[in-house]
Design a protein around this motif. Structure first.
Motif, PDB file in Angstrom:
ATOM      1  N   VAL A  91       0.868  -1.174   0.000  1.00  0.00           N
ATOM      2  CA  VAL A  91       0.000   0.000   0.000  1.00  0.00           C
ATOM      3  C   VAL A  91       0.903   1.221   0.000  1.00  0.00           C
ATOM      4  N   HIS A  92       0.867   1.990  -1.078  1.00  0.00           N
ATOM      5  CA  HIS A  92       1.769   3.125  -1.225  1.00  0.00           C
ATOM      6  C   HIS A  92       1.469   4.204  -0.198  1.00  0.00           C
ATOM      7  N   GLU A  93       2.505   4.801   0.321  1.00  0.00           N
ATOM      8  CA  GLU A  93       2.471   5.895   1.286  1.00  0.00           C
ATOM      9  C   GLU A  93       1.774   5.533   2.591  1.00  0.00           C
ATOM     10  N   ALA A  94       1.702   4.248   2.912  1.00  0.00           N
ATOM     11  CA  ALA A  94       1.109   3.847   4.185  1.00  0.00           C
ATOM     12  C   ALA A  94       2.172   3.485   5.208  1.00  0.00           C
ATOM     13  N   LEU A  95       3.424   3.394   4.784  1.00  0.00           N
ATOM     14  CA  LEU A  95       4.482   2.936   5.679  1.00  0.00           C
ATOM     15  C   LEU A  95       5.621   3.934   5.789  1.00  0.00           C
ATOM     16  N   ASN A  96       5.313   5.207   5.791  1.00  0.00           N
ATOM     17  CA  ASN A  96       6.397   6.184   5.890  1.00  0.00           C
ATOM     18  C   ASN A  96       6.210   7.084   7.112  1.00  0.00           C
ATOM     19  N   VAL A  97       7.222   7.853   7.386  1.00  0.00           N
ATOM     20  CA  VAL A  97       7.225   8.703   8.577  1.00  0.00           C
ATOM     21  C   VAL A  97       6.175   9.806   8.478  1.00  0.00           C
ATOM     22  N   LYS A  98       5.957  10.324   7.277  1.00  0.00           N
ATOM     23  CA  LYS A  98       4.976  11.397   7.108  1.00  0.00           C
ATOM     24  C   LYS A  98       3.575  10.927   7.498  1.00  0.00           C
ATOM     25  N   THR A  99       3.228   9.701   7.120  1.00  0.00           N
ATOM     26  CA  THR A  99       1.930   9.158   7.493  1.00  0.00           C
ATOM     27  C   THR A  99       1.824   9.022   9.007  1.00  0.00           C
ATOM     28  N   PHE A 100       2.893   8.557   9.638  1.00  0.00           N
ATOM     29  CA  PHE A 100       2.912   8.410  11.099  1.00  0.00           C
ATOM     30  C   PHE A 100       2.684   9.752  11.789  1.00  0.00           C
ATOM     31  N   VAL A 101       3.410  10.773  11.367  1.00  0.00           N
ATOM     32  CA  VAL A 101       3.316  12.091  12.006  1.00  0.00           C
ATOM     33  C   VAL A 101       1.934  12.706  11.783  1.00  0.00           C
ATOM     34  N   ILE A 102       1.421  12.615  10.561  1.00  0.00           N
ATOM     35  CA  ILE A 102       0.105  13.188  10.267  1.00  0.00           C
ATOM     36  C   ILE A 102      -0.987  12.477  11.050  1.00  0.00           C
ATOM     37  N   LYS A 103      -0.945  11.151  11.110  1.00  0.00           N
ATOM     38  CA  LYS A 103      -1.943  10.407  11.886  1.00  0.00           C
ATOM     39  C   LYS A 103      -1.860  10.753  13.370  1.00  0.00           C
ATOM     40  N   PHE A 104      -0.643  10.904  13.866  1.00  0.00           N
ATOM     41  CA  PHE A 104      -0.481  11.231  15.277  1.00  0.00           C
ATOM     42  C   PHE A 104      -1.114  12.587  15.608  1.00  0.00           C
ATOM     43  N   PHE A 105      -0.782  13.620  14.845  1.00  0.00           N
ATOM     44  CA  PHE A 105      -1.321  14.949  15.142  1.00  0.00           C
ATOM     45  C   PHE A 105      -2.820  15.025  14.877  1.00  0.00           C
ATOM     46  N   SER A 106      -3.293  14.333  13.860  1.00  0.00           N
ATOM     47  CA  SER A 106      -4.728  14.307  13.612  1.00  0.00           C
ATOM     48  C   SER A 106      -5.465  13.627  14.760  1.00  0.00           C
ATOM     49  N   PHE A 107      -4.897  12.546  15.274  1.00  0.00           N
ATOM     50  CA  PHE A 107      -5.498  11.846  16.412  1.00  0.00           C
ATOM     51  C   PHE A 107      -5.510  12.735  17.654  1.00  0.00           C
ATOM     52  N   VAL A 108      -4.428  13.458  17.896  1.00  0.00           N
ATOM     53  CA  VAL A 108      -4.355  14.349  19.059  1.00  0.00           C
ATOM     54  C   VAL A 108      -5.426  15.431  18.974  1.00  0.00           C
ATOM     55  N   PHE A 109      -5.581  16.052  17.814  1.00  0.00           N
ATOM     56  CA  PHE A 109      -6.594  17.104  17.671  1.00  0.00           C
ATOM     57  C   PHE A 109      -8.013  16.536  17.711  1.00  0.00           C
ATOM     58  N   VAL A 117      -8.991  13.916  19.550  1.00  0.00           N
ATOM     59  CA  VAL A 117      -9.272  13.662  20.965  1.00  0.00           C
ATOM     60  C   VAL A 117      -9.469  14.980  21.713  1.00  0.00           C
ATOM     61  N   ALA A 118      -8.702  16.005  21.353  1.00  0.00           N
ATOM     62  CA  ALA A 118      -8.840  17.312  22.005  1.00  0.00           C
ATOM     63  C   ALA A 118     -10.197  17.953  21.727  1.00  0.00           C
ATOM     64  N   SER A 119     -10.829  17.591  20.610  1.00  0.00           N
ATOM     65  CA  SER A 119     -12.142  18.161  20.293  1.00  0.00           C
ATOM     66  C   SER A 119     -13.284  17.303  20.832  1.00  0.00           C
ATOM     67  N   ASN A 120     -12.963  16.331  21.695  1.00  0.00           N
ATOM     68  CA  ASN A 120     -13.946  15.465  22.351  1.00  0.00           C
ATOM     69  C   ASN A 120     -14.713  14.571  21.390  1.00  0.00           C
ATOM     70  N   LEU A 121     -14.079  14.179  20.310  1.00  0.00           N
ATOM     71  CA  LEU A 121     -14.703  13.211  19.414  1.00  0.00           C
ATOM     72  C   LEU A 121     -14.549  11.810  19.989  1.00  0.00           C
ATOM     73  N   PRO A 122     -15.550  10.951  19.793  1.00  0.00           N
ATOM     74  CA  PRO A 122     -15.410   9.568  20.265  1.00  0.00           C
ATOM     75  C   PRO A 122     -14.520   8.767  19.321  1.00  0.00           C
ATOM     76  N   VAL A 123     -13.225   8.814  19.549  1.00  0.00           N
ATOM     77  CA  VAL A 123     -12.249   8.168  18.680  1.00  0.00           C
ATOM     78  C   VAL A 123     -11.781   6.877  19.341  1.00  0.00           C
ATOM     79  N   GLY A 124     -11.878   5.771  18.612  1.00  0.00           N
ATOM     80  CA  GLY A 124     -11.362   4.511  19.114  1.00  0.00           C
ATOM     81  C   GLY A 124      -9.855   4.455  18.921  1.00  0.00           C
ATOM     82  N   PRO A 125      -9.095   4.121  19.945  1.00  0.00           N
ATOM     83  CA  PRO A 125      -7.634   4.158  19.824  1.00  0.00           C
ATOM     84  C   PRO A 125      -7.034   2.979  19.081  1.00  0.00           C
ATOM     85  N   GLN A 126      -7.814   1.920  18.819  1.00  0.00           N
ATOM     86  CA  GLN A 126      -7.235   0.715  18.238  1.00  0.00           C
ATOM     87  C   GLN A 126      -6.697   0.954  16.839  1.00  0.00           C
TER      88      GLN A 126
END
Length: 82
Positions: free
Chosen positions: A38-56, A58-67
């Motif tokens: 799967v192209h662009e699914a295993l790079n550092v940019k994807t990791f960083v973007i997913k991390f910051f998107s997940f943080v924001f 959760v900060a907006s009180n969305l019901p986000v599953g952590p799995q």
């Protein structure tokens, strides 16, 4: 209708900076384990973007599953270490 600023930031990060980072990551892991690249699914940019998107999200009180994001984080970290 009130939309939290954190939610708007989370959506804009995914839409503008790196659209392939959308989703939890579990289908990408399953595809990778079945031998499909799967192209662009295993790079550092994807990791960083997913991390910051997940943080924001959760900060907006969305019901986000952590799995889903945690599976994706583990997949990217494993591929970087191997």
């Amino acid at each position: 209708m009130f939309v939290p600023e954190e939610f708007t930031i989370s959506v804009k990060i995914l839409q503008v900076i790196h659209p392939p980072a959308v989703g939890g990551g579990t289908p990408e892991v399953i595809a990778f384990l079945n031998g499909i690249l799967v192209h662009e699914a295993l790079n550092v940019k994807t990791f960083v973007i997913k991390f910051f998107s997940f943080v924001f999200s959760v900060a907006s009180n969305l019901p986000v599953g952590p799995q889903g994001p945690l599976i994706s984080y583990g997949q990217v970290l494993f591929c970087l270490l191997v």
